[in-house]
Design a protein around this motif. Structure first.
Motif, mmCIF file in Angstrom:
data_model
loop_
_atom_site.group_PDB
_atom_site.id
_atom_site.type_symbol
_atom_site.label_atom_id
_atom_site.label_comp_id
_atom_site.label_asym_id
_atom_site.label_seq_id
_atom_site.Cartn_x
_atom_site.Cartn_y
_atom_site.Cartn_z
ATOM 1 N N LEU A 329 46.114 27.690 39.901
ATOM 2 C CA LEU A 329 46.044 26.291 40.301
ATOM 3 C C LEU A 329 45.945 25.455 39.028
ATOM 4 O O LEU A 329 44.868 25.218 38.496
ATOM 5 N N GLY A 330 47.103 25.052 38.510
ATOM 6 C CA GLY A 330 47.131 24.268 37.285
ATOM 7 C C GLY A 330 47.196 25.091 36.022
ATOM 8 O O GLY A 330 47.454 24.561 34.940
ATOM 9 N N TYR A 331 46.949 26.384 36.134
ATOM 10 C CA TYR A 331 47.000 27.290 34.989
ATOM 11 C C TYR A 331 47.292 28.686 35.517
ATOM 12 O O TYR A 331 46.690 29.121 36.504
ATOM 13 N N LYS A 332 48.217 29.373 34.886
ATOM 14 C CA LYS A 332 48.656 30.684 35.374
ATOM 15 C C LYS A 332 47.566 31.740 35.239
ATOM 16 O O LYS A 332 47.054 31.985 34.153
ATOM 17 N N TYR A 333 47.225 32.372 36.365
ATOM 18 C CA TYR A 333 46.253 33.462 36.374
ATOM 19 C C TYR A 333 46.969 34.794 36.608
ATOM 20 O O TYR A 333 47.846 34.891 37.469
ATOM 21 N N GLY A 334 46.584 35.786 35.826
ATOM 22 C CA GLY A 334 47.140 37.122 35.956
ATOM 23 C C GLY A 334 46.046 38.151 35.736
ATOM 24 O O GLY A 334 44.853 37.866 35.917
ATOM 25 N N LYS A 335 46.448 39.332 35.319
ATOM 26 C CA LYS A 335 45.503 40.440 35.144
ATOM 27 C C LYS A 335 44.342 40.072 34.217
ATOM 28 O O LYS A 335 43.175 40.326 34.538
ATOM 29 N N ASN A 336 44.631 39.476 33.090
ATOM 30 C CA ASN A 336 43.589 39.182 32.105
ATOM 31 C C ASN A 336 42.575 38.179 32.626
ATOM 32 O O ASN A 336 41.362 38.324 32.402
ATOM 33 N N GLU A 337 43.052 37.156 33.319
ATOM 34 C CA GLU A 337 42.149 36.120 33.840
ATOM 35 C C GLU A 337 41.256 36.651 34.957
ATOM 36 O O GLU A 337 40.071 36.304 35.038
ATOM 37 N N VAL A 338 41.822 37.503 35.809
ATOM 38 C CA VAL A 338 41.023 38.084 36.892
ATOM 39 C C VAL A 338 39.995 39.055 36.327
ATOM 40 O O VAL A 338 38.815 39.038 36.700
ATOM 41 N N ARG A 339 40.422 39.882 35.399
ATOM 42 C CA ARG A 339 39.497 40.840 34.785
ATOM 43 C C ARG A 339 38.403 40.134 33.997
ATOM 44 O O ARG A 339 37.268 40.609 33.933
ATOM 45 N N ALA A 340 38.734 39.005 33.387
ATOM 46 C CA ALA A 340 37.726 38.257 32.629
ATOM 47 C C ALA A 340 36.582 37.821 33.544
ATOM 48 O O ALA A 340 35.404 37.874 33.163
ATOM 49 N N GLN A 341 36.923 37.402 34.756
ATOM 50 C CA GLN A 341 35.887 37.003 35.713
ATOM 51 C C GLN A 341 35.039 38.193 36.136
ATOM 52 O O GLN A 341 33.814 38.095 36.250
ATOM 53 N N MET A 342 35.707 39.324 36.397
ATOM 54 C CA MET A 342 34.965 40.538 36.744
ATOM 55 C C MET A 342 34.016 40.920 35.616
ATOM 56 O O MET A 342 32.847 41.265 35.852
ATOM 57 N N GLN A 343 34.512 40.847 34.372
ATOM 58 C CA GLN A 343 33.697 41.233 33.229
ATOM 59 C C GLN A 343 32.498 40.309 33.062
ATOM 60 O O GLN A 343 31.406 40.742 32.673
ATOM 61 N N ALA A 344 32.682 39.022 33.383
ATOM 62 C CA ALA A 344 31.571 38.087 33.321
ATOM 63 C C ALA A 344 30.468 38.481 34.306
ATOM 64 O O ALA A 344 29.281 38.328 34.021
#
Length: 400
Positions: A329-344
């Motif tokens: 939504l306004g910025y492309k999310y993929g594997k890295n962005e989803v994993r970053a949230q999990m890692q947080a």
């Protein structure tokens, strides 16, 4: 010898093609698109294995996805091959559609929609596969019953039905008949075998001219919070008798906000009444400079880390199970962005999460393979400079 070699080469070629296809699929997105644009998706673990699964890792499944044999197979394959162990299935949506039969008021007012004709059979199948089942119920945003029974609706000063920016009517959170309607749906879901009931839109209206909202009781921040707590207490009383767990979805900023955010949601008080709480910590939904972050949508790790860290200062870690963003939504999310949230989450020692994508497209590459659902690894602790906030918080309007 020549004949033998001739037969071997085609077999080798077929094997190589299969391996390449498998590798490609394992790192791409999984499309479980709903037949209807506004439907969503989610998933969780099974009744027998729910006690064995240390962490809940799920996706949201719309009613239409859950009623389609084609999409069921895709979802079951995802559960069978990845760390996912939970299904969050829509039982009541924000337009007021009810997807479970046997609720007299819903059927009498034509709110019941046959999207999952064999729901009980499907729940049984999920349990047999070791999937934990959660029934998602949108509570007070209801554009159907509010119009069919105006006495239950939020009103304008002139007595007409109040509507939000999208033209949807809301049930009055002070009205106990509105409570009862939603709790009858929840009880029915528990009766047919759902392990848990998840209440969404457990709040007062936020979008639109809320100054015009008129309720059945005098309205204030204190009274609004009391009304939501009262609903959850009654839900706990009735659903405990059914043996079902209770969870709630709340705005992401409730993890750090000290007021009710104008919608009655106070995370500490609400968490006391339920088994699990799921803040919707979608980075795209945070205003610029929230937590001192210039563009939260581009910093998924920082946003989720700050949100979870704030929550853990106020509520028990065993009750925290956030919704994470697996959509763009306004910025492309993929594997890295989803994993970053999990890692947080993991870096705050929170191992459970749910993934949300309104189009039912999930990033397969962000998911671990089956057998790793009870594990997580903490990364190098973030520095205080990395997470330093400006102290400036902005309230946001969060809608799924």
């Amino acid at each position: 010898m020549k004949t033998h070699k001739f037969n071997f080469l085609p077999s080798l070629l077929v094997s190589l093609i299969f391996l390449l296809l498998f590798y490609a699929n394992s790192s791409s997105t999984v499309v479980l698109e709903s037949p209807y644009e506004e439907q969503n998706l989610a998933v969780k673990s099974d009744s027998e294995k729910s006690e064995k699964a240390k962490y809940i890792r799920g996706i949201h499944l719309s009613a239409w996805i859950s009623g389609s044999e084609k999409h069921r197979k895709l979802a079951l394959e995802l559960f069978a091959t990845t760390e996912l162990n939970t299904a969050v299935i829509d039982i009541k949506e924000y337009e007021g559609q009810v997807y479970i039969k046997g609720v007299k008021e819903a059927e009498a007012n034509k709110a019941y929609v046959v999207a999952i004709p064999d729901l009980e059979k499907y729940i049984l199948l999920l349990k047999e596969k070791g999937i934990y089942t959660i029934a998602r119920i949108v509570v007070f945003r209801d554009n159907t019953i509010s119009r069919k029974i105006p006495s239950l609706a939020v009103k304008n000063p002139d007595g007409t039905i109040w509507t939000d920016r999208k033209g949807a009517a809301w049930l009055d959170p002070y009205n106990k008949d509105a409570w009862d309607y939603n709790l009858k749906i929840a009880e029915r879901a528990a009766d047919i075998g759902f392990d848990e009931i998840q209440f969404d839109y457990i709040r007062f209206p936020s979008d639109g001219n809320t100054k015009n909202c008129r309720y059945s009781k005098p309205h204030s921040a204190t009274e609004a919070s009391k009304a939501l707590i009262g609903f959850l207490k009654e839900a706990r009383r009735r659903l405990n008798l059914k043996g079902a767990k209770i969870s709630i979805d709340v705005f992401g900023l409730t993890t750090t906000a000290t007021d009710d955010m104008g919608i009655g949601q106070k995370i500490v008080e609400m968490t006391e009444q339920v088994d699990y709480v799921s803040p919707m910590v979608y980075p795209s939904h945070y205003a610029k400079w929230t937590y001192g972050i210039a563009d939260p949508n581009k910093e998924p790790y920082k946003v989720v880390y700050n949100s979870i860290e704030g929550a853990l200062k106020r509520i028990p870690e065993e009750k925290l199970r956030p919704w994470l963003q697996d959509f763009s939504l306004g910025y492309k999310y993929g594997k890295n962005e989803v994993r970053a949230q999990m890692q947080a989450c993991y870096d705050n020692k929170i191992g459970s999460w749910l993934l949300w994508n309104p189009r039912c497209i999930y990033t397969r590459g962000a998911l671990k393979d089956k057998g790793e659902e009870n594990t997580f690894q903490i990364s190098n602790p973030p520095t205080s400079e990395m997470l330093k906030t400006s102290g400036k918080q902005q309230q946001v309007s969060q809608n799924k």
